[in-house]
Design a protein around this motif. Structure first.
Motif, PDB file in Angstrom:
ATOM      1  N   TYR A  18       0.954  -1.254  -0.036  1.00 37.39           N
ATOM      2  CA  TYR A  18       0.024   0.013  -0.053  1.00 37.39           C
ATOM      3  C   TYR A  18       0.824   1.034  -0.001  1.00 37.39           C
ATOM      4  O   TYR A  18       0.537   2.164  -0.303  1.00 37.39           O
ATOM      5  N   SER A  21       1.121   3.603  -3.045  1.00 42.06           N
ATOM      6  CA  SER A  21      -0.122   4.502  -3.541  1.00 42.06           C
ATOM      7  C   SER A  21      -0.253   5.729  -2.617  1.00 42.06           C
ATOM      8  O   SER A  21      -1.008   6.861  -2.737  1.00 42.06           O
ATOM      9  N   CYS A  22      -0.079   5.229  -1.321  1.00 44.45           N
ATOM     10  CA  CYS A  22      -0.256   6.256  -0.129  1.00 44.45           C
ATOM     11  C   CYS A  22       0.630   7.666  -0.545  1.00 44.45           C
ATOM     12  O   CYS A  22       0.182   8.737  -0.421  1.00 44.45           O
ATOM     13  N   GLN A  24       2.298   8.147  -3.181  1.00 44.67           N
ATOM     14  CA  GLN A  24       1.820   8.897  -4.484  1.00 44.67           C
ATOM     15  C   GLN A  24       0.856   9.851  -4.434  1.00 44.67           C
ATOM     16  O   GLN A  24       0.930  10.877  -5.273  1.00 44.67           O
ATOM     17  N   SER A  25      -0.059   9.582  -3.501  1.00 46.78           N
ATOM     18  CA  SER A  25      -1.164  10.833  -3.289  1.00 46.78           C
ATOM     19  C   SER A  25      -0.585  11.919  -2.900  1.00 46.78           C
ATOM     20  O   SER A  25      -1.083  13.112  -2.764  1.00 46.78           O
ATOM     21  N   ILE A  95      -5.101   6.690   1.011  1.00 46.84           N
ATOM     22  CA  ILE A  95      -4.797   7.596  -0.260  1.00 46.84           C
ATOM     23  C   ILE A  95      -5.535   8.742   0.177  1.00 46.84           C
ATOM     24  O   ILE A  95      -6.717   9.061   0.320  1.00 46.84           O
ATOM     25  N   ASP A 123     -11.879   0.904   0.285  1.00 40.46           N
ATOM     26  CA  ASP A 123     -11.657   0.507  -0.913  1.00 40.46           C
ATOM     27  C   ASP A 123     -11.973  -0.954  -1.105  1.00 40.46           C
ATOM     28  O   ASP A 123     -11.242  -1.764  -1.017  1.00 40.46           O
ATOM     29  N   SER A 204      -7.843   1.063   2.788  1.00 46.54           N
ATOM     30  CA  SER A 204      -7.729  -0.266   2.262  1.00 46.54           C
ATOM     31  C   SER A 204      -8.923  -0.842   3.092  1.00 46.54           C
ATOM     32  O   SER A 204      -9.356  -0.463   4.088  1.00 46.54           O
TER      33      SER A 204
END
Length: 239
Positions: A18, A21-22, A24-25, A95, A123, A204
């Motif tokens: 995870y 993605s975290c 990247q946000s 995210i 999600d 998640s």
């Protein structure tokens, strides 16, 4: 140490699935605010740290290690190392929307607001599970607000003035659950906790593998019990 307006603290233990993605946000935040990311590696045995360090060219990120196992002490350690005037908290499987930092910070222009928080969505491939989660989450939040007179602080998405964080006694590093709720009971004495109603983070569904209703109830029960009891005995039972 370089000065930042905002520090985002993220505790992480074996989050290779995870954490990319975290982070990247956070790369995608639409803001001119100077912020850092403090990721606390809590003895991960997977590629969590490696993935986090791969973001060094995209984020002002520091990866620190907390050898004592536990979410509470990991988050506490991150807050101790943070350089920002405003301390933001989230989780490694979460995210954040692109305006998360900008909108939270905007509320601090009101000096009466000492902390800001928001709800979350999960999600999950099932639209029913998403709807059930959201309904129970909103109900639990309202029960807490009505019973206690202030909004609950959620570790997956909150921000606090650093000076107020210190004055309130900081996070209780001995708590592995409800450390965020516990902080709220003390922070609210210094001013208003603002809930951002029309913005949610996305987390998640791993906590709800045994059923979303059971998972949300297990999560919400101690918070509601604390709100209804109006004393510390419930908190003590969940340490």
């Amino acid at each position: 140490m370089k000065k930042f307006e905002v520090s985002v603290i993220i505790p992480a233990y074996n989050e290779e699935e995870y954490i990319g993605s975290c982070l990247q946000s956070l790369v995608g935040q639409k803001t001119k605010i100077n912020f850092e990311v403090v990721l606390v590696d809590n003895n991960s045995t997977d590629d969590t740290k490696k993935i986090a360090l791969s973001f060094k060219d995209k984020l002002n990120i520091r990866v620190i290690t907390e050898k004592q196992q536990g979410r509470g002490i990991a988050r506490w350690r991150g807050f101790e190392k943070a350089a920002g005037d405003f301390l933001f908290s989230s989780d490694a499987d979460t995210i954040m929307p692109s305006d998360w930092i900008e909108r939270f910070t905007e509320y601090f222009k009101n000096e009466k607001i000492v902390a800001v928080t928001s709800l979350c969505n999960i999600d999950d491939p099932s639209s029913t599970n998403k709807a059930v989660f959201k309904l129970i989450h909103v109900i639990a939040n309202q029960v807490h607000r009505i019973a206690m007179g202030y909004h609950c602080i959620y570790g997956f998405s909150f921000a606090i003035r650093k000076d107020i964080y210190v004055k309130s006694g900081k996070l209780n590093k001995k708590l592995n659950a409800l450390d965020d709720v516990d902080l709220g009971t003390r922070v609210r004495k210094f001013g208003k906790i603002q809930l951002v109603r029309n913005m949610s983070v996305l987390t998640s569904n791993r906590r709800y593998k045994n059923g979303v209703i059971r998972g949300v109830i297990d999560y919400a029960r101690p918070i509601i019990e604390l709100a209804l009891s109006r004393n510390k005995s419930v908190m003590d039972n969940h340490r």
